[in-house]
Scaffold this active site. Structure first.
Site, mmCIF file in Angstrom:
data_model
loop_
_atom_site.group_PDB
_atom_site.id
_atom_site.type_symbol
_atom_site.label_atom_id
_atom_site.label_comp_id
_atom_site.label_asym_id
_atom_site.label_seq_id
_atom_site.Cartn_x
_atom_site.Cartn_y
_atom_site.Cartn_z
ATOM 1 N N GLY B 71 -7.346 -7.230 -7.584
ATOM 2 C CA GLY B 71 -7.024 -6.555 -8.843
ATOM 3 C C GLY B 71 -5.812 -5.647 -8.776
ATOM 4 O O GLY B 71 -5.468 -4.989 -9.751
ATOM 5 N N GLN B 72 -5.125 -5.620 -7.612
ATOM 6 C CA GLN B 72 -3.950 -4.755 -7.499
ATOM 7 C C GLN B 72 -2.880 -5.149 -8.516
ATOM 8 O O GLN B 72 -2.781 -6.318 -8.888
ATOM 9 C CB GLN B 72 -3.318 -4.877 -6.105
ATOM 10 C CG GLN B 72 -3.668 -3.748 -5.186
ATOM 11 C CD GLN B 72 -4.837 -4.132 -4.327
ATOM 12 O OE1 GLN B 72 -5.364 -5.227 -4.478
ATOM 13 N NE2 GLN B 72 -5.249 -3.247 -3.454
ATOM 14 N N THR B 73 -2.106 -4.175 -8.900
ATOM 15 C CA THR B 73 -1.041 -4.449 -9.866
ATOM 16 C C THR B 73 -0.147 -5.582 -9.380
ATOM 17 O O THR B 73 0.315 -6.405 -10.162
ATOM 18 C CB THR B 73 -0.155 -3.200 -10.041
ATOM 19 O OG1 THR B 73 -0.975 -2.053 -9.807
ATOM 20 C CG2 THR B 73 0.432 -3.148 -11.421
ATOM 21 N N ILE B 75 -0.923 -8.122 -7.652
ATOM 22 C CA ILE B 75 -1.544 -9.449 -7.622
ATOM 23 C C ILE B 75 -1.874 -9.945 -9.020
ATOM 24 O O ILE B 75 -1.956 -11.141 -9.252
ATOM 25 C CB ILE B 75 -2.794 -9.422 -6.724
ATOM 26 C CG1 ILE B 75 -2.385 -8.952 -5.333
ATOM 27 C CG2 ILE B 75 -3.440 -10.787 -6.604
ATOM 28 C CD1 ILE B 75 -3.518 -8.758 -4.418
ATOM 29 N N ARG B 76 -2.043 -9.017 -9.960
ATOM 30 C CA ARG B 76 -2.452 -9.418 -11.313
ATOM 31 C C ARG B 76 -1.577 -10.520 -11.917
ATOM 32 O O ARG B 76 -2.091 -11.413 -12.566
ATOM 33 C CB ARG B 76 -2.469 -8.195 -12.228
ATOM 34 C CG ARG B 76 -3.788 -7.436 -12.129
ATOM 35 C CD ARG B 76 -3.785 -6.240 -13.037
ATOM 36 N NE ARG B 76 -4.147 -5.049 -12.286
ATOM 37 C CZ ARG B 76 -3.842 -3.815 -12.650
ATOM 38 N NH1 ARG B 76 -3.126 -3.607 -13.740
ATOM 39 N NH2 ARG B 76 -4.213 -2.794 -11.916
#
Lengths: 703, 185
Positions: B71-73, B75-76
């Site tokens: 859910g990291q920015t 990876i989104r």
């Protein structure tokens, strides 16, 4: 009936198979659908097909995201295939690689050591900086793994990481783990750690003190040596060769422990062992020397019975060893005899080794070799024949007895008689012999008689060296040639086209014989040499001669110049300098030993620099944009600073691009001023700029 | 031959086919914990997922292929790579993280705009109900503007992955919806 049974099974399997099949065409769209299929069977088939296309050389990099989805699986086979794909194409999708990180990290904890090993290996092979950020935990974990197979892989990964990112590698402190891996209980781990450290040392010697480490781990190396694979042995032996024993006892011990490997099947192991022994040989006590050299010589003999490519390497290394220990193989001359099916490069090396090897005090051996070389000279390969003729001369000069020399000369004469196209080589060889015993009348007259009989020398001799020798001979024994003038004239005709050795030789001979030749010849040659020759040395030489000849008492001076006798030709074999030899001995069985050039001398040191792929980051792009704006502004501002503020303009030059710097400059303009005055300053500077541009316009209008 | 028949049955019931379910949400919402709660029924210690986890689990005669995406920015943006053929999306929200509700809402609505997800069912877990100060399911629903969703079967369930509450209820609902849709199709 087994095959039928299998067929039935396959038929049944196919008939109940629901998962769609992948056709053999391997179209990207089909593969892409297959890779995300809801059926595991289809996905696996699609991966296999993708890898197949990859190995065929087709670009399947566009499937990267879809293949990556299949990385998390319990099927070892499938995982291996996906890893293979990721290794290959990671660089084409650096951003997406990050999606694999979680799987890498999880796999590094897998209960299956094969998977742990695969994960860390792949991770260190993916040259993407974002992946490297996450390598720490898995790397550390695998370095401490219970399974030696995983450890030995992880140890190599440290070296790979070091090549990709030195700072990170040092920061993580995995180098310390690497050093402690030298004490590992498993010999493979020790060997790989040694290899990794050697690699790192090669890239940056300041990071690890390899010599110190080797010194403190010699006993571990010797213990590990007997238990590991052949390639690991080579690594360990290589490390041992860098160690210098403290005393003769230790040297003896090392030699005893390694000498078992002299009988290894792999010639690389044998050569590495020889290297270790040679390294310790100087320290050994005299009474043991003989036993060891016996072992060494039998080992060297054994690597001569390998395929020709390896023989070549062996011969090159033997050549170096022989120069240090010439007596080592003296009894083994026979094994270097050329076989009819040896490739040319091996044949040439063999002749060289034989001439070096032969015992100059042993007439019988020399005679044997002479007959052998004469045989070779009657072969058909031109390089081989000239090398043999050269060998004959070298041998004769090495043995040095006049009787032997005349015997060699007789052989040469016979050879020339037999085949026409040996004139070049024989001419050089005979002049070499003559230079070795210049006082022997018989030899001189024999040679001159032969050369004199050649009708048109300039067409029968082709190489530069041969022509040079021929003319030199005419200059020294003019009385033995008939029609000297005519022969020289023929050579002089082509003076400008000749290569420089021949030109120099003609020049010297003409000056030497200037009293016997018509004056116009001398004049002609000097003129050509000073006006139409490109080679600066020849021009200089001609100038000096000309000046000497035009001096008042020129005859005595020229006589002095020409009568000086060349030193007697004592040794036709070239040797390494002591320093080079020592270096080469330390670099046996490396590429340096093939080129005969120590590593430090080779101009370009080949350093492995892996480039690492970076995904472009937002801030990088921003920086780039900023730089561009700043540059444009700087150009404008410099225009302004040019006329009245030289100090600022120089600082503006140095601090080039960044906006921050520009701000500084503006700040500098308004030292101690408030913000409002700063803006004023800005305005004034733009005004100034305007004026300066009008100035330039005025200037331009002037023209 | 026994194998043959059991395979035939599998074929009839469509067991061989996997259903793809995505678990999405902001970082630290508890996606990985929920995945492993479903898979092994235990709480595992997790680290931020850089990339994804995927597990196959059998639930009520269905084979589910559950993807838990980081859910990291950073990876989104790559979530979209996984949208194809997705039967359902499980969106996990940290009910205690009031500051980032707006971000979560934005991510959710942007995601649901995607064409590939038009037929996917949506299950929202208002997670971390065991923590003090957690918003209730209704409040979370309001924050996320779930009522605005049209033409989509959706549901919100209050859950605690640590305690194991609400997870199975949510999944039961999801499976029912999926089965219905499959029958309809």
């Amino acid at each position: 009936m087994a095959p039928l049974n299998k067929k039935i099974q396959k038929f049944l399997k196919d008939s109940i198979r629901v998962a769609p099949k992948i056709s053999k065409k391997g179209e990207l769209a089909e593969l892409r659908n297959g890779l995300v299929s809801p059926y595991p069977q289809t996905r696996k088939d699609a991966i296999k097909k993708t890898i197949q296309q990859m190995t065929l050389g087709k670009d399947v990099s566009s499937l990267f995201p879809d293949v990556l989805k299949n990385i998390a699986t319990n099927d070892v086979e499938q995982k291996k295939l996906v890893y293979l794909y990721v290794m290959n194409y990671a660089e084409s999708h650096p951003e997406l690689c990050i999606l694999a990180v979680n799987t890498f990290v999880t796999d590094a904890q897998d209960p299956n050591p094969l998977i742990r090993c695969m994960s860390i290996r792949t991770m260190s092979m993916v040259r993407v900086d974002k992946i490297l950020e996450y390598v720490e935990i898995p790397l550390r974990r695998t370095l401490q793994d219970d399974n030696p197979y995983v450890r030995k892989t992880a140890v190599i990964c440290v070296a790979k990481l070091f090549q990709l990112n030195q700072e990170l590698c040092i920061e993580l402190g995995v180098l310390e783990d690497l050093v402690s891996a030298l004490d590992d209980s498993n010999p493979m781990v020790v060997a790989n750690a040694t290899a990794a450290l050697t690699e790192i040392h090669g890239v940056d010697p300041s990071v690890v003190s390899l010599p110190k480490l080797i010194n403190s781990h010699v006993s571990q190396f010797l213990l590990a040596l007997n238990e590991c694979t052949e390639w690991a042995r080579i690594t360990i032996l290589g490390a041992l060769a860098d160690y210098s024993a403290k005393d003769s006892l230790e040297a003896q011990d090392i030699i005893d422990r390694v000498s078992a490997h002299l009988q290894h099947v792999n010639p690389a192991v044998v050569l590495a062992t020889i290297k270790v022994i040679i390294r310790n040989l100087p320290q050994i006590q005299q009474q043991n020397f003989k036993a060891i050299s016996l072992k060494l010589s039998s080992a060297l003999v054994s690597i001569m019975s390998t395929p020709p490519e390896m023989q070549y390497v062996a011969l090159k290394n033997i050549r170096i060893i022989l120069e240090k220990y010439p007596e080592l193989l003296v009894k083994e001359l026979r094994i270097f005899y050329v076989k009819f099916n040896d490739p040319l490069y091996v044949k040439l090396e063999k002749i060289d080794i034989m001439v070096r090897l032969v015992d100059a005090t042993n007439l019988k051996q020399c005679n044997l070799l002479l007959t052998e070389l004469k045989e070779y000279a009657m072969e058909f390969e031109p390089e081989f024949v000239s090398k043999s003729i050269q060998g004959i001369t070298q041998l004769a000069i090495k043995y040095s007895g006049e009787k032997f020399v005349s015997k060699a000369l007789d052989d040469l004469l016979e050879l020339v008689d037999r085949t026409e196209n040996l004139k070049d080589d024989c001419c050089i060889a005979m002049c070499d012999l003559l230079r070795h015993c210049p006082t022997n009348e018989k030899i001189a007259s024999d040679i001159c008689a032969l050369l004199n009989s050649w009708a048109v020398p300039e067409s029968s001799l082709i190489s530069d060296a041969a022509k040079c020798n021929y003319i030199w001979l005419m200059g020294h024994y003019p009385e033995k040639f008939t029609d000297l003038e005519g022969k020289l004239d023929q050579m002089i005709e082509n003076f400008v086209q000749e290569e420089c050795m021949t030109q120099a030789s003609i020049l010297m001979t003409v000056v030497r014989l200037h009293t016997q030749l018509p004056g116009s010849t001398l004049q002609n040659v000097l003129e050509m040499a000073t006006t139409s020759v490109n080679e600066i040395d020849i021009r200089d030489m001609a100038m000096i001669y000309w000046r000497c000849l035009s001096m008042p008492n020129s005859d005595t001076l020229v006589d002095q110049l020409c009568k000086s006798v060349a030193p007697i030709f004592e040794n036709a074999l070239d040797n390494f300098s002591t320093e080079t030899l020592e270096k080469l001995l330390n670099e046996l069985s490396t590429i340096s030993s093939i080129y005969f050039r120590p590593q430090s001398v080779r101009a370009k040191r080949y350093v492995l620099r892996q480039n690492i792929v970076r995904g472009k980051r937002m801030d990088e792009l921003k920086d780039m944009a900023k730089n561009e704006i700043a540059k444009n502004m700087n150009d404008d501002v410099l225009l302004d600073f040019g006329d009245d503020e030289p100090k600022t303009s120089s600082s503006g030059n140095v601090s080039s691009n960044l906006l921050d710097d520009l701000d500084d400059i503006f700040g500098f303009n308004s030292t101690g001023a408030t913000t409002s005055s700063e803006t004023k300053d800005m305005q004034s500077s733009t005004n100034k700029m305007n004026t300066s541009t009008t100035n330039t316009q005025d200037l331009l209008n002037l023209f | 031959m026994g194998n043959f028949f059991s395979s035939m049955f599998d074929r009839l019931w469509g067991v061989n086919k996997e259903l793809r379910i995505l678990i999405l949400g902001l970082d630290g919402a508890g996606k990985t914990t929920i995945l492993y709660r479903l898979q092994i029924g235990e709480v595992v210690t997790t680290k931020p997922t850089i990339g994804f986890n995927v597990e196959t689990l059998s639930y009520k005669n269905l084979k589910l292929n559950v993807w838990d995406l980081g859910g990291q920015t950073s990876i989104r943006p790559y979530w979209r790579c996984y949208y194809t053929d997705t039967a359902a999306v499980i969106f996990v929200v940290d009910s205690t993280d009031k500051d980032r509700m707006a971000t979560a809402s934005k991510e959710l609505h942007v995601m649901l705009q995607e064409e590939e997800l038009q037929d996917a069912a949506l299950l929202v877990f208002a997670n971390k109900q065991d923590q003090p100060g957690a918003l209730s399911a209704t409040e979370v629903s309001k924050e996320l503007n779930l009522v605005e969703l049209k033409d989509r079967s959706w549901s919100i369930v209050a859950s605690s992955a640590i305690r194991g509450e609400g997870i199975t209820e949510g999944l039961d609902w999801l499976i029912d919806v999926i089965k219905e849709e499959q029958l309809a199709a």
